[in-house]
Design a protein around this motif. Structure first.
Motif, PDB file in Angstrom:
ATOM      1  N   ARG B 695       6.559   3.058   9.601  1.00 44.08           N
ATOM      2  CA  ARG B 695       6.267   2.331  10.666  1.00 44.08           C
ATOM      3  C   ARG B 695       5.141   1.527  10.346  1.00 44.08           C
ATOM      4  NH1 ARG B 695       6.801   5.288  16.236  1.00 44.08           N
ATOM      5  NH2 ARG B 695       5.867   6.624  15.099  1.00 44.08           N
ATOM      6  N   GLN B 698       4.574  -2.248  10.222  1.00 40.11           N
ATOM      7  CA  GLN B 698       5.210  -3.285  11.183  1.00 40.11           C
ATOM      8  C   GLN B 698       3.826  -3.282  12.317  1.00 40.11           C
ATOM      9  OE1 GLN B 698       7.935  -4.398  12.459  1.00 40.11           O
ATOM     10  NE2 GLN B 698       9.425  -3.359  10.927  1.00 40.11           N
ATOM     11  N   THR B 699       2.882  -3.788  11.827  1.00 37.22           N
ATOM     12  CA  THR B 699       1.760  -4.198  12.343  1.00 37.22           C
ATOM     13  C   THR B 699       1.813  -5.227  13.666  1.00 37.22           C
ATOM     14  OG1 THR B 699       0.937  -5.998  10.850  1.00 37.22           O
ATOM     15  CG2 THR B 699       0.238  -3.663  10.301  1.00 37.22           C
ATOM     16  N   GLY B 700       2.748  -6.159  13.584  1.00 36.32           N
ATOM     17  CA  GLY B 700       2.821  -7.129  14.480  1.00 36.32           C
ATOM     18  C   GLY B 700       2.022  -8.411  14.183  1.00 36.32           C
ATOM     19  N   ARG B 701       1.238  -8.203  12.881  1.00 38.47           N
ATOM     20  CA  ARG B 701       0.679  -9.288  12.374  1.00 38.47           C
ATOM     21  C   ARG B 701       1.128 -10.162  11.451  1.00 38.47           C
ATOM     22  NH1 ARG B 701      -4.394  -5.268  11.686  1.00 38.47           N
ATOM     23  NH2 ARG B 701      -4.866  -4.946  13.843  1.00 38.47           N
ATOM     24  N   GLN B 703      -0.179 -12.159   9.120  1.00 41.07           N
ATOM     25  CA  GLN B 703      -0.802 -12.448   8.073  1.00 41.07           C
ATOM     26  C   GLN B 703      -0.306 -11.182   7.298  1.00 41.07           C
ATOM     27  OE1 GLN B 703      -4.310 -13.010   9.887  1.00 41.07           O
ATOM     28  NE2 GLN B 703      -4.656 -14.799   8.715  1.00 41.07           N
ATOM     29  N   ASN B 704      -0.196 -10.070   7.774  1.00 41.34           N
ATOM     30  CA  ASN B 704       0.342  -8.911   7.088  1.00 41.34           C
ATOM     31  C   ASN B 704       1.765  -9.070   6.585  1.00 41.34           C
ATOM     32  OD1 ASN B 704      -1.856  -7.955   7.871  1.00 41.34           O
ATOM     33  ND2 ASN B 704      -1.211  -6.124   9.281  1.00 41.34           N
ATOM     34  N   LEU B 706       3.073 -11.689   6.134  1.00 42.36           N
ATOM     35  CA  LEU B 706       2.995 -12.800   4.816  1.00 42.36           C
ATOM     36  C   LEU B 706       2.792 -12.200   3.710  1.00 42.36           C
ATOM     37  CD1 LEU B 706       1.804 -15.802   6.586  1.00 42.36           C
ATOM     38  CD2 LEU B 706       3.780 -15.629   5.474  1.00 42.36           C
ATOM     39  N   LEU B 707       1.752 -11.340   3.688  1.00 47.48           N
ATOM     40  CA  LEU B 707       1.004 -10.740   2.652  1.00 47.48           C
ATOM     41  C   LEU B 707       2.166  -9.808   1.928  1.00 47.48           C
ATOM     42  CD1 LEU B 707      -1.409  -9.988   0.794  1.00 47.48           C
ATOM     43  CD2 LEU B 707      -1.927  -8.139   2.182  1.00 47.48           C
ATOM     44  N   LEU B 711       3.646 -10.306  -1.826  1.00 46.56           N
ATOM     45  CA  LEU B 711       3.877  -9.140  -2.692  1.00 46.56           C
ATOM     46  C   LEU B 711       5.141  -9.039  -3.464  1.00 46.56           C
ATOM     47  CD1 LEU B 711       1.327  -6.570  -1.194  1.00 46.56           C
ATOM     48  CD2 LEU B 711       1.038  -7.579  -3.577  1.00 46.56           C
TER      49      LEU B 711
END
Lengths: 102, 729, 166
Positions: B695, B698-701, B703-704, B706-707, B711
Motif C-alpha cells: 500500500r 499509493q501515496t497519492g502524490r 511525483q512519487n 512519476l518516480l 525507475l
C-alpha cells in the motif's frame, strides 16, 4: 561543423534536468517549469533532426510548430489547474496533493 | 364312500367363530343361533359317521383316512388329514353331543332373554341381566369346539398338536372371560390370573410334548398315526433303539415326553394346580373344557399313542417306562385329588378335584395296559362330569336368583359356597334328580350307573396286573363316593341355610333339558361296555344284538386286539363296597343331620390340622409360588431388566456414546482447529500483510508515481539494452 | 574545433547552467527568471540550426507567453510573504540518481550511433515553404487546424478551471 550527436546530447541533458525538476521540486509551478524544460528539449531534438537529416523537407519544422502549440496549450491548462487548486486548498505544494492516497 | 365328508366335521364351528366375530357380534340371537346350528351340523355329521363306522366289520383294519400334503420339508411333506378308526368313532359319538348340549345350556346360563342391566360392567359377570359379552362367549366356544374336533379326527401328531394348542388358547380366553372381575382379598385368584396360570402350567407340558413330537419325527420321518402305531416293525424298532437318555429306548423317551404333555393338559400331579383355579371361568366353560373335552384330550392323546407307549410290552409282562410313569402318577393323582376334594367348600372346586382324580384313574388304567377300560371311562366320565358341572351351574344360578329376590336387603354372599345352600331339592327338583344321578355315576353306584361299569373294568384290570394300583384306586373310589355324598347333602338336603337358598327357584328349560339328556346317558351309556364274561348280564346283552360290543369295537383300533380280562368276583365286590360304603359314610356325616346355618364342617374338628392341609390343597400353590413363580419374576425383573438391560447394555451404550463425544471433541480441538481452521486464517493474514506492505506506494502524490514510473522505465530499458547487446539472452 | 563548435559550446553551457539553476533555485521567482534565460539560449540554438522562424516563435511564445504566464501564476498563488522552505521534496536524492542514470543511458546510446553530418543547403525559402505547408490542403493544413482547435479548447478549459465560481 557541429556533430548532430552534440545537439542530441544537449537535448538529452536538458530533458534530464527537466526530469529532475519534475520529480524533485516542491512547488507545483516549479514542476511545471521542469515540464517546459522537457518540452524544449524535445523541440531542440526535432529541429536538429530536421536540419541534419532532411533540411529540404519542411515537415520537421511543421512538427516543431505543432509541438509549440501543444506546449502552450498544456502550460496554460496546467497553470489554470494549479490556480484552481490553490484557491481550494490554499497551497501549491505538490506533496500535499495526496487525495488519491489509499 | 359316504364317509368322505369327515373332514367337514371340524369346520362348521370354525366358520361360526368367524361369522360371529366378524358379522353377528351385535346380535345376541343371531350369534347363538349360528353357534348352535353349526355345532348341530357337526353333531349330525359325527353321528352319521359313527353309525356308519359301526356297520363295518373289523373297522380297525379298514379305517378311513384322507391326507393332503401341507408343509413341504425337502422331498417329503408334513401332511394334514383325517383318520376315522374305532377310537375316533367312539370319540365322535360323545364329543359333539356334549358340546352341543353345553352350547344350548349356555343360552340359558348367560341369561338370554333378560334385559341388559346398566349396572353390569363389561368384563364382569352379570348380576341379573344378560351377559354383555354374549356373542363373544359363543365365538370362543365355537373356536374351542373346532379345536377339539380337529384333535379328534386328526391323522397325525402335528395336526393333533395344532388342535391341542387351539384348545389351550380357548381355555385361556374362556377362563379369563370375566377379565374385569377383581376381588377384595389379594390372595384370592382373579380370572385373569387364573387364565395366565392355566396357560403357563399347561405350557410346561406342551413344551415337553413338542420335544417328543420332534424326536419322534426325527427317528421315524413321519408323524402319521397309521404309519407309526399300526406298524409292527416301526414299533419294534422304536422300542429297541436306545435314545439319548441311558436306559430308555426311543419309544420310552418319546412316550415320557408325550405323557408330560398329557400331565399338563389333564391336570395330573404335579401340574394339577391350574384346574381348580380354572373354575373362575363361567360354568359352561368348566363343564365343557375342564370336564368333558379338553382335559380328556390329554387322556385321548395317551390312548391314541398307546401302541407307542407300550411298545415292547405284552400282556402280563414287564411295563415299559412310560407305562410305569403313567401308572404311578395316575394312581397317585387319583388318591391325592380325592383327599383334597373332601375338604373343599366351593361346589365347583369339589368337581374340579374330582375331575383330576378321575383323570388319574384313566391314566392309571393306561399305565397298566387297560386300553379299552381307559377309553370306556373317558366316555362315561365325560357324560356324568358334564352333567355334574352343568348341574352345579344350575344350582349357582338358582342361588343367585334367590339372592336378588330375597325380601329385604340383598345378601352379599358367595353363591358357589356349599355352606350357603341346603334344601334345594325342593326348590330345584329337576336339577336335584339329575345331579343325584350324576353323582351316583361318579361314585360308581352299582349296576345302574355308567360310572360303575367303567370303573369296575379298570379295577378288574388293575387287580389282574398290578395289585398296588388296585388298592390305591379302591381307596380313592371310597373317597370319591364320600365327597360326592357330602356335596349332595350340603347342597340339596336339609333346610336352606340362607335366605338366598330359600328363595332359589328352578332354572329355564334351556338349562334343564341338557341336564336331563345327559342324565339319560349317565345311566344307560354304561351298558355298552359290560364285559361278555360278566355272569348273566354280559351274555344277555351279547345276545341282544351284540349291544355290549364296546370292548370288541374299540379294541380293534390296536394291532393286537387286547384280551378281555377274565371275570373275577373280588374286584367287583371291592368296587361295590367302596362305592356303597363311601356313599353311606357321606350320608351319615352330612345327610343324617343336615347342617344348620352357621354350623362348621363336622370334619373340621376331628381332623384338625389334616383338615387344614386338605383344604389348602397341601399348600402346593404356595410351594410353586416360592419355587417357580418368584424366581421367574426375579429373573425377569431384576436380572434381565435391571442388571442386564439397564446396567450392562444401556451402560455400555452410554459409555460408547460418551467416548464418541470425547473423541469428537478431541478431533475438533486438537486436529481441526490446528490444521484445518487456522491455515486459511494464516493465508488471509499473509495476504493482508502483503497488501499492507504494497500500500505504501499509493501515496497519492504525482511525483512519487512519476518516480516509480521512471525507475521502471530505466530498469526495462536497461534489460532491453543488455538483451540487444547480447549480454542477456 | 572550428568557430561554430565553439559558439555551440558556449550556448550549450549557458543553456545547461541556467537550466540547472531553474531546478535548484530556492526562490521561485529566481527560477522563473532563470527559465527565461534558458529559453533565450534555446532560441539562440534555433538560430544556429538555421531555423530562424522557430527562434522567433520560441521567444514570442515561450518567453513572451508561457514564462509570463508562469510568473503571473506565481503571483496569484503566493502566500502572504512567508518563509520559503527548501524547494526540494523528500525524494530529491532518488530523483537525482534517476535523472543522472537517464542522462547517462541516453548519452551512451546517442554516442554509439553514427549520425549523418551537416549538409550545406540553401534554406532561404524555408519560411515561405513553412507558410505554404501549413495552409496547403495536400500538406499540413489539417494538423494546423487541429492545433488551433486544441488551443481553443485549452483556452476554454483554462477559463473553466481557473474561473471564479459563482
Amino acid at each position: 561543423m557541429v556533430p548532430l550527436s552534440w545537439y542530441l546530447i544537449l537535448a538529452a541533458a536538458l530533458f534530464c534536468i527537466g526530469l529532475y525538476g519534475v520529480l524533485a521540486r516542491r512547488n507545483a509551478i516549479a514542476v511545471l517549469m521542469g515540464v517546459e524544460l522537457m518540452m524544449n528539449a524535445v523541440i531542440i531534438n526535432l529541429v536538429a533532426f530536421w536540419r541534419y537529416i532532411q533540411p529540404t523537407l519542411i515537415n520537421g519544422q511543421v512538427f516543431a510548430v505543432v509541438v509549440f502549440a501543444v506546449a502552450a496549450a498544456e502550460a496554460s491548462v496546467g497553470l489554470a489547474l494549479i490556480i484552481s487548486i490553490y484557491r481550494r486548498r490554499n497551497s501549491v505544494v505538490a506533496e500535499d496533493m495526496n487525495l488519491l492516497k489509499w | 364312500m359316504r364317509i368322505e365328508y369327515v373332514w367337514l366335521i371340524p369346520l362348521p364351528p370354525l366358520l361360526s367363530f368367524f361369522i360371529i366375530w366378524l358379522f353377528t357380534n351385535r346380535s345376541k340371537t343371531l350369534s347363538h343361533t349360528v353357534a348352535i346350528v353349526s355345532m348341530a351340523i357337526s353333531w349330525v355329521l359325527s353321528v352319521i359317521t359313527f353309525l356308519f363306522a359301526l356297520t363295518i366289520e373289523h373297522f380297525g383294519q379298514e379305517v378311513f383316512e384322507l391326507s393332503v400334503p401341507w408343509l413341504p420339508t425337502g422331498d417329503t411333506a408334513l401332511n394334514m388329514g383325517v383318520l376315522v378308526d374305532p377310537l375316533t368313532a367312539a370319540m365322535l359319538f360323545f364329543v359333539p353331543l356334549t358340546c352341543l348340549l353345553i352350547f344350548i345350556y349356555s343360552v340359558g346360563y348367560q341369561n338370554y332373554g333378560k334385559q341388559l342391566d346398566p349396572h353390569d360392567a363389561v368384563g364382569s359377570p352379570p348380576h341379573n341381566g344378560v351377559e354383555p359379552m354374549y356373542s363373544r362367549f359363543f365365538a370362543f366356544l365355537s373356536l374351542f369346539a373346532f379345536g377339539m374336533l380337529l384333535l379328534v379326527v386328526a391323522d397325525n401328531l402335528l395336526l393333533l398338536f395344532v388342535g391341542w394348542e387351539i384348545m389351550g388358547l380357548c381355555s385361556y380366553l374362556l377362563i379369563g372371560f370375566w377379565y374385569g372381575r377383581n376381588y377384595a382379598d389379594p390372595n384370592q385368584i382373579t380370572p385373569r390370573q387364573a387364565a395366565v396360570k392355566a396357560f403357563m402350567t399347561t405350557r410346561v407340558g406342551d413344551v415337553a410334548m413338542m420335544l417328543g413330537i420332534v424326536y419322534l419325527y426325527f427317528q421315524t420321518g413321519t408323524l402319521s398315526f397309521r404309519e407309526i402305531l399300526y406298524n409292527e416293525e416301526v414299533l419294534l424298532q422304536l422300542a429297541e433303539t436306545p435314545s439319548y437318555l441311558a436306559g430308555l429306548s426311543v419309544a420310552g423317551l418319546v412316550g415320557l415326553l408325550l405323557f408330560a404333555g398329557a400331565v399338563g393338559k389333564s391336570a395330573q400331579f404335579p401340574l394339577h394346580v391350574w384346574l381348580p383355579d380354572a373354575m373362575e371361568g363361567p360354568t359352561p366353560v368348566s363343564a365343557m373344557i375342564h370336564a368333558a373335552t379338553m382335559v380328556s384330550a390329554g387322556v385321548y392323546a395317551m390312548v391314541r399313542m398307546f401302541p407307542l407307549l407300550s411298545a415292547g410290552w405284552h400282556h402280563g409282562g414287564e411295563l415299559t417306562a412310560p407305562m410305569m410313569a403313567m401308572g404311578f402318577i395316575g394312581s397317585f393323582t387319583a388318591l391325592f385329588a380325592a383327599t383334597i376334594a373332601v375338604a373343599q367348600k366351593d361346589v365347583k372346586k369339589v368337581l374340579a378335584y374330582s375331575t383330576i382324580s378321575q383323570l388319574g384313574y384313566m391314566i392309571a388304567a393306561l399305565g397298566i395296559g387297560a386300553y379299552v377300560a381307559a377309553a370306556f371311562h373317558l366316555i362315561t366320565h365325560a357324560f356324568f362330569k358334564a352333567l355334574l358341572f352343568l348341574g352345579s351351574g344350575s344350582v349357582i344360578h338358582g342361588v343367585e336368583h334367590g339372592m336378588h329376590h330375597a325380601p329385604g336387603a340383598h345378601e352379599h354372599l358367595d353363591p358357589q359356597d356349599m355352606f350357603n345352600m341346603g334344601g334345594l331339592r325342593r326348590k330345584m327338583p329337576v336339577t336335584f334328580w339329575t345331579f343325584l344321578i350324576g353323582g351316583f355315576a361318579l361314585a360308581g353306584f352299582p349296576f345302574i350307573t355308567a360310572g360303575f361299569w367303567s370303573k369296575d373294568e379298570i379295577l378288574a384290570d388293575a387287580f389282574a396286573s398290578q395289585q398296588i394300583v388296585f388298592w390305591v384306586l379302591v381307596l380313592s373310589a371310597l373317597l370319591t363316593a364320600f365327597y360326592t355324598m357330602r356335596q349332595i347333602s350340603l347342597t340339596f338336603l336339609g333346610e336352606p341355610r340362607t335366605h338366598s337358598a330359600e328363595h332359589a327357584s328352578e332354572t329355564t328349560w334351556t338349562m334343564t333339558t341338557p341336564l336331563v339328556i345327559l342324565a339319560f346317558f349317565a345311566l344307560f351309556a354304561g351298558f355298552v361296555g359290560v364285559p361278555e364274561s360278566f355272569p348273566g348280564l354280559g351274555e344277555f346283552l351279547h345276545n341282544l344284538g351284540n349291544f355290549n360290543r364296546f370292548h370288541e369295537f374299540v379294541g380293534g383300533t390296536l394291532l393286537e386286539h387286547p384280551e378281555a380280562v377274565e371275570f373275577n368276583i373280588f374286584p367287583l365286590v371291592a368296587s361295590i363296597v367302596a362305592s356303597l360304603g363311601g356313599l353311606t359314610l357321606g350320608w351319615l356325616v352330612y345327610g343324617l343331620n343336615p347342617l344348620k346355618q352357621g354350623q362348621a364342617d363336622p370334619l373340621a374338628a376331628p381332623l384338625g390340622p389334616i383338615y387344614t392341609l386338605l383344604e389348602r390343597k397341601y399348600f402346593f400353590d404356595e410351594l410353586y409360588d416360592y419355587v417357580f413363580v418368584r424366581p421367574a419374576k426375579w429373573i425377569s425383573e431384576v436380572l434381565t431388566y435391571r442388571i442386564m438391560d439397564k446396567i450392562i447394555i444401556d451402560g455400555f451404550l452410554h459409555g460408547v456414546a460418551r467416548a464418541a463425544v470425547v473423541v469428537g471433541n478431541f478431533f475438533k480441538d486438537e486436529l481441526e482447529k490446528k490444521t484445518i481452521d487456522n491455515p486459511p486464517i494464516y493465508l488471509a493474514n499473509a495476504i493482508q500483510w502483503v497488501g499492507k506492505s504494497f500500500r505504501v506506494i499509493q501515496t497519492g502524490r504525482v511525483q512519487n508515481y512519476l518516480l516509480i514510473g521512471m525507475l521502471v522505465v530505466l530498469a526495462f530499458s536497461g534489460v532491453y539494452y543488455l538483451m540487444l547487446a547480447g549480454v542477456l539472452k | 574545433m572550428d568557430i561554430s563548435q565553439i559558439i555551440f559550446l558556449i550556448v550549450a553551457a549557458v543553456t545547461i547552467i541556467s537550466a540547472a539553476l531553474v531546478v535548484t533555485s530556492r526562490h521561485l521567482v529566481h527560477a522563473a527568471l532563470w527559465l527565461i534565460v534558458t529559453l533565450f539560449s534555446v532560441a539562440v540554438l534555433f538560430v544556429l540550426l538555421e531555423a530562424g522562424f522557430l527562434a522567433v516563435v520560441q521567444v514570442v511564445l515561450y518567453i513572451g507567453a508561457i514564462a509570463v504566464l508562469i510568473l503571473i501564476a506565481m503571483m496569484l498563488t503566493r502566500k502572504a510573504m512567508s518563509d520559503e522552505p527548501a524547494q526540494a521534496n523528500s525524494q530529491w536524492q532518488i530523483s537525482l540518481v534517476v535523472a543522472a542514470a537517464a542522462f547517462i543511458g541516453l548519452a551512451g546510446l546517442l554516442n554509439a550511433n553514427a549520425w549523418p553530418g551537416l549538409t550545406t543547403v540553401d534554406l532561404s525559402g524555408s519560411l515561405t515553404q513553412l507558410g505554404m505547408a501549413l495552409v496547403r490542403p495536400d500538406e499540413f493544413v489539417l494538423p494546423f487546424e487541429v492545433a488551433s482547435v486544441l488551443l481553443i479548447i485549452a483556452l476554454v478549459g483554462a477559463i473553466a478551471v481557473a474561473g471564479e465560481k459563482k
